[in-house]
Design a protein around this motif. Structure first.
Motif, short mmCIF file in Angstrom:
data_model
loop_
_atom_site.label_atom_id
_atom_site.label_comp_id
_atom_site.label_asym_id
_atom_site.label_seq_id
_atom_site.Cartn_x
_atom_site.Cartn_y
_atom_site.Cartn_z
N ILE A 1 -1.24 -4.47 -11.66
CA ILE A 1 -1.50 -4.59 -10.22
C ILE A 1 -0.63 -3.61 -9.44
N PHE A 2 0.61 -3.42 -9.91
CA PHE A 2 1.48 -2.48 -9.22
C PHE A 2 0.88 -1.07 -9.22
N SER B 1 -2.48 -0.89 -7.31
CA SER B 1 -2.29 -0.96 -5.87
C SER B 1 -1.75 0.35 -5.32
N LEU B 2 -0.85 0.93 -6.10
CA LEU B 2 -0.27 2.21 -5.67
C LEU B 2 -1.38 3.26 -5.53
N ALA C 1 -3.63 2.36 -2.56
CA ALA C 1 -2.99 2.63 -1.28
C ALA C 1 -2.99 4.14 -0.99
#
Lengths: 350, 471, 244
Positions: free
Chosen positions: C26-27, C30-31, C34
């Protein structure tokens, strides 16, 4: 109930199990005796379907383990040498999983609770298996094997590595279980087998050496003629008293173990009890016996006894290899010692 | 038997066989990929399927027509893409046949077209029906767009196929000259590629065309029109003519032209400069417009593409608009737009941001108008006019594939031609689906998604791990 | 199968493994989301998909390394293999459990779609196909990782070898994806063969079709058949070990 025919297992060129046949009747407790590396675990692994035999057949309650593995395995509860425990589960979670895995039909809580009570692990049910002592881990392993009330329990060295108190407890549990189940139990300790089993099979180097009741086996080795004695007094004096006694075949001083006393190893001629003449002779000489105990017979001793043809049913192959047999089993013991050392080191690395 | 089966299942030969079968099947499929239709198109705009416009043309092909793909005996990506596109044509109409011709091995096959082939590159197409033929040059496939090649092949092929269909007339677009109009080669290039004829018209000396299939474009005039030119223009529109006027926001006032538009059409040009820095695309002076509802723009709202505009004049509707005129807004600015008094003033201030004194938006920047006129015989003619407050919309920006401006231009030409049997196949791109996220919103989501959520999950894991560890 | 599936799934969430996988995935996802979509003000997730595949290369081994290695190491495989269940069930149970955790991760990142809905119009059909491609590719990686895990008692070796294989497929195939024309142009026939081979093993080329928003039978079959193949091979490895 369990039928094994001409079972052979080869690892490459090494013959781990060599043409073994035997049957186990319903309700019987069978002891499976042999030194480390004799092929006990391999045989049990084949019996339970974990390994496949190179040749030969295994059937459980009429179901062939190869052709009908699922039906055959339903009848078996297995406790391998190292209990197959998931360290990251609690006892209860683990037993629940085994219950599901075996597809048990009985009422879940009642069944699991009963087993927990039998092996006395109810009070650790919510603890993580990783945090249990070795004895408790062994009991959880036993509980696992009991789940689903399998008709046959196969227990590989169930007491190995436990302390004496734990051994006694586990043995009593197994004795209990033997009332309702067919049990096959492996061990390298004679007394254990003696105490629990109705019939004993001795295996060495992958071959079946003997198959008998413990009574006749015990008879063959019951001539208690080797013991250790502790006598207060000087070594010289004691020897002077003991040497003339008739029937003493072998006498050796072990040196001082306790103040003002000497330990001796003593072996008598067969069918002779030297304890009574020895008692009187020493009493007369004013040398009190502080302790007297029978030396535990090593498995090698038993094999020697058994293969001498006293009461046991002996296989031809054994007679031929009788001479170097002891040496070899000693070597194997050494080997397995090295193995366990290596394992311990491996464990330490992690 | 059971045991035997078990053994054979375990044999090395069986395992290796299984591996080979899987790899082989995959190899076959991968090699076939692109040669036969193996996919379902789920893109928003179905960019890998033929457009309605193409299908309309394809359906009207009623004589055996052959499309030859010129190859040099080698397989390549473009060839498989061209095959892929043409396969759609064949599937739609069995009168259309596709064939690959290796020009090196079979020069005789294309002997008749030798002259043209000299100019064609590999993978070009020759479309032939009876003794007529048209060519499509593969060089054009790569004009723009990373994912739009399918569309380009389709557009060019359909355009040429259209010439075999009766009733689809090729339109003419003429550019006025004599007032310093911009000569936009970009625009004429786009138009010619799509099968339009382009030309020039000196209004002072030449007459307006008689037919209504011509569109007259007045592109960024720098000087005003003379009164007689205005009356020629009006006469053309009265007959049902088509005119497009794009104002250059740098040019202050064009009194005659503006007066005509205001009085006869009710369209007022406001000579200020619209800006909207909050809606700029990638820090260029291109801003995202709002798309109005009209036959010209409706197809775009479905395709999710954005329309853009550069610095622009705004257009407004005069209160004295003649009743016969109907005006529709095609593009307007976002609410956040504002207008500087003039370009000079803006340069003086040296500031693009909104300042006190700026007029507040939104503004209309592109409008389409129709005017109905009757003659003594009670015939009714509809003159069509498109006015743009910014010449950027259809010049620089028409080629920018981020924007739908080219589509708007082509659609407006279609609309002027009566809108049906449209010739132009709209170029479809993978939609860029715009989204307006402010800095603040960006950082908020960044913090939630990149920091909070992963840490929370890790924390939960750690808690459970530690809790269980001491059980 | 159900018992093994449940145990395995619970094990993911009762040990840190499942959390580490989810949080890492998820990290990175998401990065990418974004930076590519939120900052680029763009609801087309093509760029996201082609990059997030690389994240899979690194996080999937975490998911699969312990599947069989740990069982062998702690000898719990003796429990599974002597229980009245088929090896096929054991392997599928484990595969499905790992796939479930993978699916949870992918579903979590599908929440990006409603986020985009707040600020623009997401391209839903195309995006869903992209996620589907990602999931199918993940299934292939999971099956491969499970297979590697069945070969060794060491979790580390299982993880590293899985990573190395996927990374190789990703990068080597990726060369074809980017430099196809140069390779065929420079090396003639040999280059063409090489290019074909690279295209054949290229995961990126397969994933690309999904990213475009087309559901093509070729990459679907590629991922599903390879996942199936490695599940089959895992079953065979465990079966054959009994005969050794």
């Amino acid at each position: 109930m369990v039928e094994i025919k001409n079972l052979t297992k080869k690892y490459g060129s090494h013959l781990a199990v060599d043409n073994i046949s035997f049957t186990v009747k319903q309700g019987e407790i069978l002891g499976f005796l042999g030194p480390n590396g004799a092929g006990k675990s391999t045989t049990m692994n084949i019996l339970t379907g974990y390994l496949s035999a190179t040749s030969g057949e295994v059937s459980v309650d009429g179901f062939n383990i190869l052709d009908n593995p699922v039906e055959a395995k339903k009848k078996i509860g297995y406790l391998p040498e190292q209990p197959p425990l998931y360290m990251d589960m609690t006892v209860r979670e683990y037993l629940d999983f085994v219950y599901d895995l075996k597809g048990v039909k009985e009422e879940r809580d009642e069944h699991i609770n009963k087993i927990c009570e039998t092996v006395q692990i109810s009070h650790v049910a919510d603890r993580l298996i990783a945090n249990l002592s070795k004895g408790y881990k062994q009991r959880v392993g036993l509980a696992q094997a009991m789940i689903g009330n399998p008709e046959v329990l196969i227990l590989d060295e169930p007491t190995v590595g436990l302390d004496p108190k734990q051994i006694i407890e586990i043995r009593s549990v197994i004795k209990q279980l033997g009332k309702e189940h067919t049990v096959i139990l492996s061990s390298h300790i004679l007394q254990e087998v003696n105490a629990l089993c109705e019939r004993v099979i001795i295996i060495n180097k992958g071959k079946l050496v003997a198959s008998d009741t413990p009574e006749s086996l015990a008879k063959s080795i019951s001539n208690v003629n080797k013991f250790q004695v502790r006598i207060a007094g000087e070594e010289r004096k004691v020897l002077d008293v003991l040497e003339p006694i008739k029937g003493i075949k072998y006498l050796k001083s072990l040196g001082r173990k306790e103040a003002n006393s000497i330990d001796f190893i003593l072996e008598a001629e067969p069918d002779t009890d030297v304890r009574i003449p020895m008692f009187y002779a020493l009493a007369e000489a004013g040398l009190p016996i502080l302790s007297l105990e029978l030396t535990e017979l090593s498995l090698e001793d038993i094999f020697l006894e058994v293969t001498k043809g006293q009461g046991g049913k002996i296989f031809e192959e054994v007679d031929e290899s009788e001479i170097d047999f002891v040496n070899q089993s000693a070597e194997e013991t050494e080997e397995s010692m090295e193995e366990s050392v290596a394992e311990a080191e491996e464990g330490a690395e992690q | 038997m059971n045991k035997k089966f078990r053994y054979s299942l375990n044999s090395k030969a069986f395992i290796i066989g299984a591996i080979i079968v899987v790899l082989l099947l995959n190899a076959i499929l991968i090699t076939l990929n692109g040669k036969i239709a193996l996919e379902i198109d789920f893109t928003e705009d179905q960019i890998f399927s033929l457009t309605e416009e193409s299908l309309n043309i394809v359906d009207q092909i009623d004589k055996p027509t052959e499309i030859l793909i010129l190859t040099m005996g080698e397989d390549n990506e473009t060839l498989s893409m061209v095959r892929n596109v043409l396969e759609n044509y064949r599937q739609r109409n069995d009168k259309i046949d596709i064939r690959e011709v290796d020009v090196i091995k079979n020069p005789a096959e294309v002997q008749a077209y030798m002259e043209e082939i000299a100019y064609l590159s590999v993978n070009s197409l020759i479309i032939r029906q009876g003794d007529r033929h048209e060519t499509v040059n593969a060089k054009e496939f790569f004009t723009s767009g990373e994912y739009g090649q399918f569309s380009y092949v389709e557009r060019l092929t359909s355009a040429k196929l259209a010439s075999f269909v009766d009733g689809v007339n090729i339109s003419r677009i003429v550019y006025t000259t004599g007032h310093g109009e911009a000569a936009s080669s970009v625009m004429t290039g786009v138009l010619e590629r799509d099968g339009y004829q382009t030309g020039q018209l000196d209004i002072l000396t030449e007459e307006f065309p008689e037919d209504t299939k011509t569109v007259v474009v007045i592109n960024a005039p720098q000087q005003d029109f003379a009164t007689e030119e205005i009356s020629k223009l009006d006469k053309y529109l009265v007959q049902g003519g088509n005119v497009q006027i794009y104002f250059d926001p740098r040019v202050p006032a064009l009194p005659n032209l503006e007066k005509y538009l205001a009085e006869d059409w009710g369209i007022i040009r406001n000579n200020h400069v619209i800006l909207d820095v909050n809606n700029m695309v990638e820090n260029e002076l291109f801003m995202v417009a709002q798309i109005g509802e009209h036959d010209i723009t409706n197809p775009l709202t479905e395709s999710q593409k954005r329309a853009g505009y550069g610095p622009a004049n705004s257009l407004s509707v005069s209160p004295e608009k003649p009743a016969t005129v109907i005006i529709d807004t095609l593009l307007s600015t976002q609410d956040s737009a504002y207008a500087k008094e003039s370009l000079e003033k803006m340069m003086e201030q040296g500031e693009l941001q909104k300042m006190a004194g700026d007029t507040e938006g939104p503004f209309d920047i592109l409008v389409a108008a129709t005017r109905e006129t009757g003659n003594v015989d009670y015939d009714i003619f509809t003159g069509r006019l498109v006015v743009s407050g910014s010449s950027y919309i259809f010049n620089e920006m028409a080629q920018d594939t981020r924007f739908a401006n080219e589509d708007i231009m082509l659609n407006s030409i279609n609309w002027m031609n009566g809108g049906n049997a449209s010739l132009t196949v709209r170029i479809k791109q993978l939609p860029t689906g715009s989204m307006i996220v402010s800095r603040g919103q960006f950082w908020m989501w960044f913090a939630i998604l990149v920091v909070v959520v992963p840490l929370a999950i890790l924390g939960a894991g750690l808690t459970i791990f530690l809790k269980r560890r001491y059980k | 199968m159900k018992a093994i599936y449940q145990r395995e799934l619970r094990a993911y969430f009762k040990t840190p493994v499942g959390y580490i996988f989810l949080s890492a995935y998820i990290f990175f996802a998401s990065l990418l989301f974004a930076l590519i979509n939120l900052q680029g003000q763009n609801t087309n997730m093509m760029g996201f998909f082609s990059n997030v595949g690389m994240v899979f290369v690194f996080v999937i081994p975490v998911l699969t390394m312990r599947l069989f290695s740990e069982e062998r190491k702690s000898k719990t495989d003796q429990l599974l293999l002597t229980a009245p269940v088929r090896i096929t069930d054991i392997v599928f149970g484990k595969f499905l459990a790992a796939s479930t955790v993978l699916a949870i991760g992918i579903l979590a990142t599908m929440l990006f779609v409603p986020i985009m809905e707040l600020y623009g119009t997401p391209l839903i059909a195309q995006t869903v196909i992209g996620y589907l491609g990602l999931f199918l590719m993940g299934l292939f990686f999971v099956a491969l990782g499970m297979f590697m895990s069945s070969l060794t008692e060491s979790q580390v070796i299982a993880a590293v070898s899985t990573l190395a294989i996927i990374f190789f497929l990703w990068v080597f195939g990726g060369l074809s994806f980017r430099f196809s024309e140069i390779i065929t142009g420079t090396f003639g026939f040999l280059g063409k063969t090489l290019d074909w081979l690279m295209n054949f093993i290229s995961i990126q080329n397969r994933l690309y079709d999904f990213n475009l928003g087309t559901l093509n039978i070729v990459p679907v079959f590629y991922f599903v058949s390879l996942a199936g193949l490695f599940i089959f091979l895992t079953i065979r490895v465990i079966e054959r070990r009994r005969w050794k």
